[in-house]
Design an enzyme around this catalytic site. Structure first.
Site, PDB file in Angstrom:
ATOM      1  N   LYS A  39       2.378 -11.853  10.473  1.00 51.86           N
ATOM      2  CA  LYS A  39       3.813 -11.557  10.380  1.00 51.86           C
ATOM      3  C   LYS A  39       4.018 -10.177   9.762  1.00 51.86           C
ATOM      4  CE  LYS A  39       4.154 -13.978   5.918  1.00 51.86           C
ATOM      5  NZ  LYS A  39       4.580 -15.229   5.268  1.00 51.86           N
ATOM      6  N   ARG A 137      11.808 -24.486  -0.267  1.00 61.00           N
ATOM      7  CA  ARG A 137      12.255 -23.543   0.763  1.00 61.00           C
ATOM      8  C   ARG A 137      12.470 -24.389   2.000  1.00 61.00           C
ATOM      9  NH1 ARG A 137       8.472 -18.250   1.731  1.00 61.00           N
ATOM     10  NH2 ARG A 137       7.285 -19.747   2.945  1.00 61.00           N
ATOM     11  N   HIS A 171       3.582 -25.550   1.915  1.00 56.31           N
ATOM     12  CA  HIS A 171       3.306 -24.235   1.338  1.00 56.31           C
ATOM     13  C   HIS A 171       3.354 -24.356  -0.179  1.00 56.31           C
ATOM     14  CE1 HIS A 171       2.790 -19.952   1.728  1.00 56.31           C
ATOM     15  NE2 HIS A 171       3.928 -19.652   1.137  1.00 56.31           N
ATOM     16  N   ARG A 230      -4.501 -20.581   6.107  1.00 54.52           N
ATOM     17  CA  ARG A 230      -3.657 -19.514   6.658  1.00 54.52           C
ATOM     18  C   ARG A 230      -3.380 -18.453   5.596  1.00 54.52           C
ATOM     19  NH1 ARG A 230       0.246 -23.919   5.675  1.00 54.52           N
ATOM     20  NH2 ARG A 230       1.498 -22.811   4.147  1.00 54.52           N
ATOM     21  N   TYR A 271      14.538  15.910  -8.993  1.00 54.08           N
ATOM     22  CA  TYR A 271      15.899  15.409  -9.244  1.00 54.08           C
ATOM     23  C   TYR A 271      16.023  14.809 -10.645  1.00 54.08           C
ATOM     24  CZ  TYR A 271      16.948  15.503  -4.184  1.00 54.08           C
ATOM     25  OH  TYR A 271      17.173  15.865  -2.888  1.00 54.08           O
ATOM     26  N   CYS A 318      11.094  11.714  -4.307  1.00 51.25           N
ATOM     27  CA  CYS A 318      12.221  12.021  -3.424  1.00 51.25           C
ATOM     28  C   CYS A 318      12.075  11.233  -2.126  1.00 51.25           C
ATOM     29  CB  CYS A 318      12.271  13.515  -3.115  1.00 51.25           C
ATOM     30  SG  CYS A 318      12.136  14.574  -4.573  1.00 51.25           S
ATOM     31  N   MET A 319      13.007  11.456  -1.188  1.00 53.79           N
ATOM     32  CA  MET A 319      12.946  10.716   0.075  1.00 53.79           C
ATOM     33  C   MET A 319      11.666  11.037   0.851  1.00 53.79           C
ATOM     34  SD  MET A 319      15.658  10.668   3.254  1.00 53.79           S
ATOM     35  CE  MET A 319      17.022   9.977   2.332  1.00 53.79           C
ATOM     36  N   ASP A 320      11.291  12.319   0.865  1.00 54.32           N
ATOM     37  CA  ASP A 320      10.211  12.753   1.749  1.00 54.32           C
ATOM     38  C   ASP A 320       9.024  13.388   1.038  1.00 54.32           C
ATOM     39  OD1 ASP A 320      12.041  12.148   3.893  1.00 54.32           O
ATOM     40  OD2 ASP A 320      13.039  14.018   3.351  1.00 54.32           O
TER      41      ASP A 320
HETATM   42  C1  PLP Z   1       3.455 -15.659   4.546  1.00 56.28           C
HETATM   43  C2  PLP Z   1       2.944 -17.037   4.628  1.00 56.28           C
HETATM   44  C3  PLP Z   1       1.568 -17.282   4.500  1.00 56.28           C
HETATM   45  C4  PLP Z   1       0.584 -16.209   4.057  1.00 56.28           C
HETATM   46  O1  PLP Z   1       0.802 -15.993   2.681  1.00 56.28           O
HETATM   47  P1  PLP Z   1      -0.204 -15.145   1.791  1.00 56.28           P
HETATM   48  O2  PLP Z   1       0.284 -15.338   0.407  1.00 56.28           O
HETATM   49  O3  PLP Z   1      -0.077 -13.731   2.244  1.00 56.28           O
HETATM   50  O4  PLP Z   1      -1.560 -15.680   2.000  1.00 56.28           O
HETATM   51  C5  PLP Z   1       1.115 -18.562   4.722  1.00 56.28           C
HETATM   52  N1  PLP Z   1       1.978 -19.558   5.019  1.00 56.28           N
HETATM   53  C6  PLP Z   1       3.313 -19.366   5.109  1.00 56.28           C
HETATM   54  C7  PLP Z   1       4.202 -20.515   5.422  1.00 56.28           C
HETATM   55  C8  PLP Z   1       3.844 -18.101   4.902  1.00 56.28           C
HETATM   56  O5  PLP Z   1       5.158 -17.914   4.980  1.00 56.28           O
END
Ligand code: PLP
Length: 374
Positions: A39, A137, A171, A230, A271, A318-320
């Site tokens: 992601k 969540r 999670h 994951r 700045y 700064c920005m850049d």
């Molecule tokens: C983003 C996410 C992960 C990965 O999380 P990490 O902390 O980067 O390992 C795994 N499962 C879910 C549901 C997530 O949203």
């Protein structure tokens, strides 16, 4: 000179990310499947090249946050199963079916709408059920008070036409924290997850893919990971704070010194004049700023790696562009590379200096920064 590396760029090493995956896999109970979390453009590393490297090297699954990210991977030719971790509008079910994308189901209303849409389209949508065991969540609330009701709801969903419930997942909220309270909290989440799975099994409902472990879970609770892990941050080589797995960062963010100036003591820099030189100072200008993802909150806090050592950042970012103090680094001059984070300058340290987590700094590296694949 390569025009992409004249200003600010990110060197990404897909091979390192693959070695990280292998090291993570080697630490798991045999047979544990591996889902690569790609992601947010693979945490800034580039979703398509990273996903391709994972697919070619034996990953079992991919995950993204939303349908646009999943479609990007399919259109680039990725063939692994892809799980969308967030909600998707039921109107997009035909797109999910066309691209064989797996959808998370986190409540009964969405499940009914997905079922209706899949049936109308004449297809079967593969889904993973999301269970809330303490993250608070998305997902079916499975604390002790809600377990029975949620098990009923999940069992009903598994019987809906047009849906194939391949997986169930949860999670963890504090699995990366070592203190006793966090360990107890995670163990309670694990117990709740197992309770849901067992209650459904008693009704004859079994899932091919039960998963719960992101980075913290993979590092510290691998024995409870069930069918698949994951991890995201860990895959990219960050978050292994104990160095347990010997992972390496997948990205090095670099800039190149574009000017060197000399100032007398008492000169205000950038700045707001938040930094005043204490002595005669040799100051480098580097063309990286908050529009590239270098958060302004790091002003006067960070230090960046040069070929001769660390140079402290001075004055407001700064920005850049921003300034670095080269008074002690006389061998470093115009045209030399500066590492913002990567092999030498730790992203974790930079994140601490910014008062945030490495995730946020990786996601901040903006599209203006070319990714160079090594
Ligand atoms: C983003 C996410 C992960 C990965 O999380 P990490 O902390 O980067 O390992 C795994 N499962 C879910 C549901 C997530 O949203």
């Amino acid at each position: 000179m390569n025009p992409q590396t004249e200003r600010t760029w990110a060197e990404v090493r897909p091979e390192t990310i693959v070695s990280n995956m292998r090291a993570i896999r080697a630490s798991l109970p045999t047979g544990t499947k591996y889902l690569g979390v790609v992601k947010a453009d693979a945490y800034g590393h580039g979703a398509v090249p990273v996903a391709r490297a994972l697919e070619e090297n034996g990953a079992d699954y991919l995950a993204v946050a939303c349908i646009a990210e999943a479609v990007e991977l399919r259109e680039a030719g990725l063939r692994l199963p892809i799980l969308i971790l967030g909600n998707t509008p039921p109107a997009d079910v035909p797109l999910l079916l066309r691209y064989a994308i797996t959808q998370t189901v986190a409540d009964s209303d969405y499940a009914a709408a997905f079922s209706a849409a899949a049936t109308a389209a004449g297809g079967t949508l593969r889904v993973h059920i999301k269970v809330d065991t303490g993250m608070s969540r998305l997902g079916f609330l499975c604390d002790e008070a809600n377990l029975g009701e949620s098990v009923d709801a999940i069992a009903q969903i598994c019987a809906l036409p047009g849906l194939q419930a391949e997986g169930i997942f949860t999670h963890f909220a504090v699995s990366d924290e070592p203190d006793a309270d966090s360990v107890a909290y995670t163990q309670r989440q694990i117990a709740r997850f197992n309770a849901v799975i067992d209650a459904l099994a008693r009704r004859g409902i079994r899932f091919a893919l039960r998963h719960c472990a992101a980075t913290g879970g993979t590092l510290f609770y691998a024995d409870h990971a069930l069918d698949m892990v994951r991890p995201g941050l860990l895959l990219y080589g960050y978050g292994d704070t104990t160095g347990k797995l010997g992972l390496r960062p997948g990205m090095t963010l670099k800039s190149r010194i574009s000017a060197v100036k000399h100032y007398p003591a008492g000169t205000r820099i950038s700045y707001g004049g938040t930094y005043t030189t204490q002595r005669e100072t040799r100051m480098g200008v580097i063309p990286i700023g908050y529009a590239d993802g270098l958060h302004r909150v790091l002003s006067n806090k960070a230090q960046f790696w040069t070929k001769d050592g660390f140079a402290p950042q001075r004055g407001r970012i700064c920005m850049d562009m921003c300034m670095i103090d080269l008074t002690e680094l006389l061998g470093v001059g115009v045209g030399d590379e500066v590492e913002i984070f990567g092999e030498h300058a730790s992203l974790d340290t930079l994140a601490q200096q910014a008062g945030t987590i490495p995730y946020e700094l990786l996601c901040a590296v903006s599209p203006r920064v070319p990714r160079i694949y090594l």
